[in-house]
Design a protein around this motif. Structure first.
Motif, PDB file in Angstrom:
ATOM      1  N   GLU A  72      -4.956 -14.267 -31.518  1.00 50.65           N
ATOM      2  CA  GLU A  72      -6.071 -13.404 -31.929  1.00 50.65           C
ATOM      3  C   GLU A  72      -7.199 -13.544 -30.923  1.00 50.65           C
ATOM      4  OE1 GLU A  72      -7.445 -13.883 -35.868  1.00 50.65           O
ATOM      5  OE2 GLU A  72      -5.623 -13.112 -36.804  1.00 50.65           O
ATOM      6  N   ILE A  73      -7.733 -12.413 -30.490  1.00 51.88           N
ATOM      7  CA  ILE A  73      -8.875 -12.373 -29.577  1.00 51.88           C
ATOM      8  C   ILE A  73      -9.916 -11.459 -30.207  1.00 51.88           C
ATOM      9  CG2 ILE A  73      -9.688 -11.727 -27.288  1.00 51.88           C
ATOM     10  CD1 ILE A  73      -6.880 -12.284 -26.237  1.00 51.88           C
ATOM     11  N   HIS A  74     -11.121 -11.985 -30.365  1.00 55.17           N
ATOM     12  CA  HIS A  74     -12.182 -11.225 -31.028  1.00 55.17           C
ATOM     13  C   HIS A  74     -13.464 -11.380 -30.240  1.00 55.17           C
ATOM     14  CE1 HIS A  74     -15.632 -10.963 -33.913  1.00 55.17           C
ATOM     15  NE2 HIS A  74     -15.005  -9.825 -34.180  1.00 55.17           N
ATOM     16  N   ASP A  75     -14.172 -10.277 -30.105  1.00 56.90           N
ATOM     17  CA  ASP A  75     -15.511 -10.348 -29.505  1.00 56.90           C
ATOM     18  C   ASP A  75     -16.452  -9.491 -30.325  1.00 56.90           C
ATOM     19  OD1 ASP A  75     -16.297  -7.685 -27.652  1.00 56.90           O
ATOM     20  OD2 ASP A  75     -14.153  -7.894 -28.126  1.00 56.90           O
ATOM     21  N   ALA A  76     -17.729  -9.847 -30.280  1.00 55.11           N
ATOM     22  CA  ALA A  76     -18.736  -9.166 -31.095  1.00 55.11           C
ATOM     23  C   ALA A  76     -19.264  -7.899 -30.444  1.00 55.11           C
ATOM     24  CB  ALA A  76     -19.898 -10.114 -31.402  1.00 55.11           C
ATOM     25  N   GLY A  77     -18.824  -7.602 -29.218  1.00 57.41           N
ATOM     26  CA  GLY A  77     -19.285  -6.379 -28.559  1.00 57.41           C
ATOM     27  C   GLY A  77     -20.426  -6.650 -27.613  1.00 57.41           C
ATOM     28  N   ARG A  99       4.561  -7.874 -33.371  1.00 53.66           N
ATOM     29  CA  ARG A  99       3.655  -6.847 -33.922  1.00 53.66           C
ATOM     30  C   ARG A  99       2.291  -7.001 -33.286  1.00 53.66           C
ATOM     31  NH1 ARG A  99       4.084  -7.615 -40.276  1.00 53.66           N
ATOM     32  NH2 ARG A  99       3.813  -9.782 -39.596  1.00 53.66           N
ATOM     33  N   VAL A 100       1.644  -5.864 -33.030  1.00 46.54           N
ATOM     34  CA  VAL A 100       0.337  -5.836 -32.379  1.00 46.54           C
ATOM     35  C   VAL A 100      -0.619  -5.026 -33.248  1.00 46.54           C
ATOM     36  CG1 VAL A 100      -0.971  -5.134 -30.333  1.00 46.54           C
ATOM     37  CG2 VAL A 100       1.349  -6.047 -30.082  1.00 46.54           C
ATOM     38  N   ARG A 101      -1.789  -5.559 -33.427  1.00 42.93           N
ATOM     39  CA  ARG A 101      -2.845  -4.827 -34.140  1.00 42.93           C
ATOM     40  C   ARG A 101      -4.106  -4.904 -33.287  1.00 42.93           C
ATOM     41  NH1 ARG A 101      -4.856  -5.923 -40.402  1.00 42.93           N
ATOM     42  NH2 ARG A 101      -6.239  -4.095 -40.549  1.00 42.93           N
ATOM     43  N   ALA A 102      -4.591  -3.764 -32.849  1.00 37.35           N
ATOM     44  CA  ALA A 102      -5.772  -3.684 -31.992  1.00 37.35           C
ATOM     45  C   ALA A 102      -6.699  -2.621 -32.569  1.00 37.35           C
ATOM     46  CB  ALA A 102      -5.377  -3.347 -30.561  1.00 37.35           C
ATOM     47  N   GLU A 103      -7.915  -3.032 -32.978  1.00 36.94           N
ATOM     48  CA  GLU A 103      -8.819  -2.085 -33.624  1.00 36.94           C
ATOM     49  C   GLU A 103     -10.248  -2.577 -33.507  1.00 36.94           C
ATOM     50  OE1 GLU A 103      -7.465  -1.933 -37.604  1.00 36.94           O
ATOM     51  OE2 GLU A 103      -7.922  -4.042 -38.041  1.00 36.94           O
ATOM     52  N   PRO A 104     -11.189  -1.653 -33.470  1.00 41.23           N
ATOM     53  CA  PRO A 104     -12.603  -2.053 -33.454  1.00 41.23           C
ATOM     54  C   PRO A 104     -13.023  -2.612 -34.813  1.00 41.23           C
ATOM     55  CG  PRO A 104     -12.400   0.331 -33.557  1.00 41.23           C
ATOM     56  CD  PRO A 104     -11.010  -0.203 -33.380  1.00 41.23           C
ATOM     57  N   GLU A 105     -13.994  -3.511 -34.760  1.00 38.25           N
ATOM     58  CA  GLU A 105     -14.522  -4.105 -35.993  1.00 38.25           C
ATOM     59  C   GLU A 105     -15.599  -3.203 -36.590  1.00 38.25           C
ATOM     60  OE1 GLU A 105     -13.726  -7.808 -37.215  1.00 38.25           O
ATOM     61  OE2 GLU A 105     -12.095  -6.506 -36.549  1.00 38.25           O
ATOM     62  N   PRO A 106     -15.742  -3.199 -37.918  1.00 37.82           N
ATOM     63  CA  PRO A 106     -16.755  -2.330 -38.556  1.00 37.82           C
ATOM     64  C   PRO A 106     -18.172  -2.611 -38.066  1.00 37.82           C
ATOM     65  CG  PRO A 106     -15.192  -3.139 -40.187  1.00 37.82           C
ATOM     66  CD  PRO A 106     -14.913  -3.886 -38.927  1.00 37.82           C
ATOM     67  N   GLY A 107     -18.510  -3.902 -37.837  1.00 40.91           N
ATOM     68  CA  GLY A 107     -19.867  -4.233 -37.416  1.00 40.91           C
ATOM     69  C   GLY A 107     -20.047  -4.265 -35.929  1.00 40.91           C
ATOM     70  N   GLY A 118     -17.758  -4.676 -31.979  1.00 39.60           N
ATOM     71  CA  GLY A 118     -16.799  -5.584 -31.378  1.00 39.60           C
ATOM     72  C   GLY A 118     -15.373  -5.067 -31.537  1.00 39.60           C
ATOM     73  N   PHE A 119     -14.458  -5.945 -31.186  1.00 44.71           N
ATOM     74  CA  PHE A 119     -13.056  -5.534 -31.160  1.00 44.71           C
ATOM     75  C   PHE A 119     -12.195  -6.755 -31.492  1.00 44.71           C
ATOM     76  CE2 PHE A 119      -9.044  -4.149 -29.313  1.00 44.71           C
ATOM     77  CZ  PHE A 119      -9.038  -2.795 -29.615  1.00 44.71           C
ATOM     78  N   ARG A 120     -11.074  -6.509 -32.199  1.00 49.35           N
ATOM     79  CA  ARG A 120     -10.171  -7.592 -32.553  1.00 49.35           C
ATOM     80  C   ARG A 120      -8.751  -7.207 -32.144  1.00 49.35           C
ATOM     81  NH1 ARG A 120     -10.394 -11.940 -35.825  1.00 49.35           N
ATOM     82  NH2 ARG A 120     -12.445 -11.252 -36.607  1.00 49.35           N
ATOM     83  N   LEU A 121      -8.117  -8.135 -31.450  1.00 53.83           N
ATOM     84  CA  LEU A 121      -6.722  -7.983 -31.055  1.00 53.83           C
ATOM     85  C   LEU A 121      -5.906  -9.082 -31.725  1.00 53.83           C
ATOM     86  CD1 LEU A 121      -4.419  -6.821 -29.209  1.00 53.83           C
ATOM     87  CD2 LEU A 121      -5.126  -8.508 -27.497  1.00 53.83           C
TER      88      LEU A 121
END
Length: 416
Positions: free
Chosen positions: A357-362, A391-399, A401-404
């Protein structure tokens, strides 16, 4: 299988000869039968009670022999007409024995007209010969004549039937051999098609793998170099030591990128798909063991990566280890291009799966991405994960940023 060479001019000539061969052979047979009877009429002496040869004798001989011309198409009519000629000839009581033509005709009908018609021709021929023997003068048709005549007729019929059966069996064997040859040819064609299709798929898979590797190496290296070059440009006058550090980082990343490129080019140059030792280094491919060095490259660009590791990853299969490393490299490169200054990297390792999992706040509001990507990063990650049924899930976060999130089964077998 080599196809036999054909003479372009032989086909039409052979076809025309096949069309006239049977009538020519049957006509020649009728002429020979009549000639044999005519010679016998001229040469054989007249016994007591027999009549000398007259023109009528030769005409009756022609009636006996002529049906041989049509025995292939009208076998029963031919034997019937020949029997009538045989009776008419015997009524004249001529000296020459007329049974030779009947023997030949029964043999030919049994050979060319099938079993049932051959048997019918044999019976009709026997009736005609019996009638002819009964019409002979006293003392001419002896017991020996009866036995030899019926025995010769039977032998002629059996010989024709046997030869016909052998021809049919041979024809059947040739048909079977032809069908088997066609089946083998079809199987060979299907095998060649399957091989060609497998080769096309292998080439497409190899091209895709090369494109992924090139993208991973070049995109990461160029992104780091672009960021470090921008830093060096902005601080060159005020902070020369920081500019030198950025240039040093550019040198290291560029050299490592060239090493990776040489390795891939060495594989492409080698005939068997292995590394060319003259063009490629012998160091092993990068894996999760090199994660600290990778993170140091990103740290030098100003991207801080916070790592959470919940399990050892040293026992991963080699192909999965390399793919996991490339997925992390591409995911952090995307953060460097488009995301914020801080990224969270989490590795969850269980006996059955590896989750990344890779996540950044933008990025801060109003700031632009550092570099513009090719748009193939997420697609490349999906392709690498698909090799392991991942399986891959890549989508922007509601607040923001982005999560992979990438989940890879550990027991899956990679293809290519």
């Amino acid at each position: 299988m080599r196809r036999p060479e054909l003479d372009p001019g032989a086909g039409p000539v052979r076809g025309r000869w096949a069309a006239v061969r049977e009538p020519v052979l049957d006509g020649a047979g009728a002429v020979l039968l009549w000639s044999a009877m005519a010679v016998a009429l001229l040469a054989r002496p007249v016994d007591a009670g027999q009549s000398p040869a007259t023109p009528a004798a030769y005409l009756w001989a022609a009636v006996i022999a002529a049906p041989f011309v049509v025995h292939r198409h009208f076998p029963l009519i031919a034997i019937g007409v020949s029997d009538l000629g045989l009776i008419g000839y015997s009524l004249g009581r001529y000296s020459a024995f007329p049974g030779y033509a009947t023997f030949a005709l029964v043999f030919a009908v049994a050979l060319h007209a099938g079993r049932r018609r051959g048997l019918t021709a044999y019976l009709l021929g026997a009736v005609g010969l019996i009638g002819a023997l009964l019409l002979q003068p006293a003392g001419v048709a002896t017991a020996s004549s009866w036995i030899s005549t019926l025995l010769t007729l039977t032998v002629g019929w059996l010989a024709g039937e046997n030869l016909r059966a052998r021809r049919e069996r041979r024809r059947h064997e040739l048909d079977e051999a032809r069908r088997e040859a066609e089946q083998r040819a079809d199987e060979a064609r299907r095998l060649l098609q399957r091989r060609a299709e497998d080769e096309r798929r292998a080439i497409a898979a190899e091209r895709l793998r090369i494109a992924r590797d090139l993208h991973d190496v070049v995109a990461h290296s160029m992104s780091v170099i672009a960021v470090q070059a921008g830093v060096a440009h902005h601080v060159a006058d005020e902070r020369p030591e920081a500019a030198r550090a950025a240039l040093s980082s550019i040198e290291v990343v560029a050299r490592e990128g060239l090493v990776e490129l040489r390795r891939m080019l060495g594989v492409l140059r080698s005939p068997d798909g292995t590394e060319d030792t003259d063009a490629a280094p012998t160091s092993p491919s990068e894996g999760l063991r090199d994660l600290d060095k990778l993170l140091s490259h990103f740290a030098a660009t100003g991207l801080r990566v916070e790592v959470t590791d919940t399990g050892p990853a040293a026992d991963l299969p080699p192909a999965l280890d390399v793919s996991a490393y490339r997925i992390i490299q591409e995911g952090l490169t995307n953060v460097l291009r488009h995301g914020g200054p801080v990224a969270e990297l989490s590795l969850f390792r269980t006996p059955a799966r590896l989750r990344i999992e890779i996540h950044d706040a933008g990025r801060p509001a109003g700031s632009a991405p550092v570099t513009v990507g090719s748009g193939h990063g997420i697609a490349g990650i999906r392709e690498r994960a698909a090799l392991f049924d991942g399986r891959v899930r890549a989508e922007p976060e509601p607040g923001g940023g982005f999560r992979l999130s990438v989940e890879l089964p550990v027991q899956a077998v990679a293809v290519g």
